[in-house]
Design a protein around this motif. Structure first.
Motif, PDB file in Angstrom:
ATOM      1  N   UNK A  85     -10.437   7.378   2.893  1.00 26.51           N
ATOM      2  CA  UNK A  85      -9.444   7.379   3.961  1.00 26.51           C
ATOM      3  C   UNK A  85      -8.952   5.958   4.220  1.00 26.51           C
ATOM      4  N   UNK A  86      -7.628   5.775   4.199  1.00 26.26           N
ATOM      5  CA  UNK A  86      -7.056   4.446   4.412  1.00 26.26           C
ATOM      6  C   UNK A  86      -5.560   4.600   4.681  1.00 26.26           C
ATOM      7  N   UNK A  87      -4.829   3.508   4.596  1.00 28.46           N
ATOM      8  CA  UNK A  87      -3.382   3.563   4.792  1.00 28.46           C
ATOM      9  C   UNK A  87      -2.703   4.146   3.554  1.00 28.46           C
ATOM     10  N   UNK A  88      -1.485   4.609   3.757  1.00 28.14           N
ATOM     11  CA  UNK A  88      -0.693   5.102   2.622  1.00 28.14           C
ATOM     12  C   UNK A  88      -0.531   4.008   1.577  1.00 28.14           C
ATOM     13  N   UNK A  89      -0.285   2.790   2.023  1.00 29.07           N
ATOM     14  CA  UNK A  89      -0.059   1.683   1.099  1.00 29.07           C
ATOM     15  C   UNK A  89      -1.300   1.386   0.263  1.00 29.07           C
ATOM     16  N   UNK A  90      -2.490   1.437   0.883  1.00 26.25           N
ATOM     17  CA  UNK A  90      -3.726   1.184   0.140  1.00 26.25           C
ATOM     18  C   UNK A  90      -3.999   2.286  -0.875  1.00 26.25           C
ATOM     19  N   UNK A  91      -3.711   3.519  -0.503  1.00 20.89           N
ATOM     20  CA  UNK A  91      -3.907   4.632  -1.430  1.00 20.89           C
ATOM     21  C   UNK A  91      -3.001   4.467  -2.651  1.00 20.89           C
ATOM     22  N   UNK A  92      -1.741   4.171  -2.416  1.00 21.33           N
ATOM     23  CA  UNK A  92      -0.792   3.998  -3.523  1.00 21.33           C
ATOM     24  C   UNK A  92      -1.189   2.810  -4.393  1.00 21.33           C
ATOM     25  N   UNK A  93      -1.621   1.727  -3.775  1.00 18.83           N
ATOM     26  CA  UNK A  93      -2.066   0.567  -4.551  1.00 18.83           C
ATOM     27  C   UNK A  93      -3.272   0.915  -5.412  1.00 18.83           C
ATOM     28  N   UNK A  94      -4.229   1.654  -4.849  1.00 16.93           N
ATOM     29  CA  UNK A  94      -5.425   2.022  -5.605  1.00 16.93           C
ATOM     30  C   UNK A  94      -5.081   2.927  -6.783  1.00 16.93           C
ATOM     31  N   UNK A  95      -4.121   3.816  -6.583  1.00 16.42           N
ATOM     32  CA  UNK A  95      -3.680   4.681  -7.680  1.00 16.42           C
ATOM     33  C   UNK A  95      -3.050   3.858  -8.802  1.00 16.42           C
ATOM     34  N   UNK A  96      -2.254   2.881  -8.450  1.00 21.83           N
ATOM     35  CA  UNK A  96      -1.623   2.027  -9.459  1.00 21.83           C
ATOM     36  C   UNK A  96      -2.660   1.224 -10.231  1.00 21.83           C
TER      37      UNK A  96
END
Length: 405
Positions: free
Chosen positions: A101-112
């Motif tokens: 669970x985190x911010x949308x931006x952190x999730x997208x960064x982790x996926x990248x």
């Protein structure tokens, strides 16, 4: 030039139906060519002497956050590679990196970052995709998930996340949250597995979720409802629902801490090895010394305390993640809960492979499958790990530094 072969001899080979004593396994070009209870005629093969060890399919961990001092949310490619190199030493040949669970931006960064790491040649566990755990959870069942980011499913948000990556394979959600049923249905349409987690759902909620694609319960018993009393009436929770729905799969943290032996035995008795997957749910402290640690991003994650073989909140009021490795899961099921070895191995090989939809190429030792293989002794101590037929870990005191050179 002809094909290059590896032949594993003198092993106790664990197949889907039996253990082949003194069996042989032939590998070539990353695949299993033959499994035999007699000699395999393959001249000029590289010989691997199992020395009586068990020979099993590589372990598959479908819920893991990190290890070796690294977390998949640390914001670096090295974190992914470090965790993969750590867990392969304990028999994990394939894993599903899990994002908290985190911010949308952190999730997208982790996926990248995952996709960049997956594109590299890794001397460790292979990646099977990403598991997003949160942020759409019940606040009261958040466990160690950061309360700052817990919220209802937001179509604008999750559609942006989904558009950013094709690597998402499962998403853990509390199905009673507003919009969660429609979200789960949409995930299924994209061949992404929605899973029930960190939830206060009642049986009616679970049944509705199951009918809309939620066919897995994330870490059964941990952060979820059991029998609940509301307005004097009792209702079944997620735990009872998981048992009542025969086709519901479950995963359990079999580290010997999150669940006592009697609950491990109960899960096995009711759900069986074919519906139960073993997971580590390991955070960065797996394979590291005990003491202070951090769950999630190293810069702003949640402080935890690792002691007694498990991660806890600093006030010791709840667990904050596991530090288990895959070998420990099998050892706990066999030695702690009395589950037959072949069944325990199935729960960390064939069963997670089926749940994740990758059983066409991994999960069992059979002709044509990927040559992901692990050797271990009677105490479930890993002696050798092969990924795609390549030796990526060997126990030097068992085989010697130059045994395969």
């Amino acid at each position: 030039m002809g094909k290059a072969y590896k032949k594993i001899i003198n092993g106790r080979i664990i197949t889907p139906n039996r253990v082949i004593v003194d069996g042989q396994l032939l590998l070539s070009e990353g695949k299993i060519v033959e499994v035999s209870d007699g000699n395999i005629d393959a001249p000029n093969s590289e010989i691997i002497d199992a020395k009586g060890s068990y020979v099993a399919p590589g372990f598959i961990d479908m819920h893991v956050h990190g290890g070796g001092g690294a977390d998949f949310m640390d914001g670096s490619i090295d974190a992914f590679l470090t965790a993969a190199k750590t867990h392969v030493r304990y028999g994990t040949t394939a894993l599903l990196p899990t994002i908290l669970t985190s911010t949308k931006e952190q999730i997208i960064q982790s996926l990248a970052l995952y996709e960049q790491a997956a594109a590299r040649a890794i001397q460790g566990s292979r990646f099977l995709g990403v598991h997003i755990e949160g942020p759409y959870f019940a606040m009261k069942q958040r466990g160690a998930q950061d309360p700052r980011y817990i919220r209802d499913p937001d179509p604008a948000e999750y559609m942006e996340i989904l558009a950013s990556s094709s690597s998402i394979k499962r998403w853990s959600i509390a199905p009673e949250r507003a919009g969660a049923i429609a979200f789960g249905r949409m995930l299924r349409e994209r061949n992404i597995l929605p899973s029930i987690a960190h939830t206060d759902a009642l049986y009616a909620d679970v049944l509705k979720a199951f009918d809309n694609g939620y066919t897995l319960v994330t870490h059964l018993y941990s952060a979820m409802s059991g029998v609940t009393r509301r307005n004097a009436y009792r209702y079944g929770g997620v735990i009872e629902s998981a048992y009542l729905l025969d086709d519901m799969d479950v995963e359990i943290i079999a580290d010997g801490k999150h669940l006592p032996p009697e609950l491990l035995q109960l899960v096995y008795k009711i759900k069986g090895a074919d519906r139960t997957a073993l997971i580590t749910d390991a955070m960065r402290a797996a394979a590291m010394p005990e003491g202070p640690s951090v769950l999630g991003n190293i810069a702003d994650g949640m402080a935890v305390l690792v002691e007694d073989g498990v991660a806890k909140l600093p006030d010791r009021t709840a667990f904050a993640g596991s530090i288990a490795t895959a070998d420990r899961l099998v050892r706990t099921m066999v030695a702690g809960a009395g589950i037959p070895l072949v069944e325990a191995v199935r729960m960390i090989t064939a069963t997670p492979a089926r749940i994740l939809g990758v059983d066409h190429h991994v999960g069992v030792l059979a002709n044509g499958k990927d040559a992901d293989v692990v050797l271990f002794n009677d105490d479930i101590e890993i002696r050798l790990t092969l990924v795609n037929g390549d030796i990526v870990y060997k126990h030097e005191t068992y085989y010697g530094r130059n045994y395969f050179c």
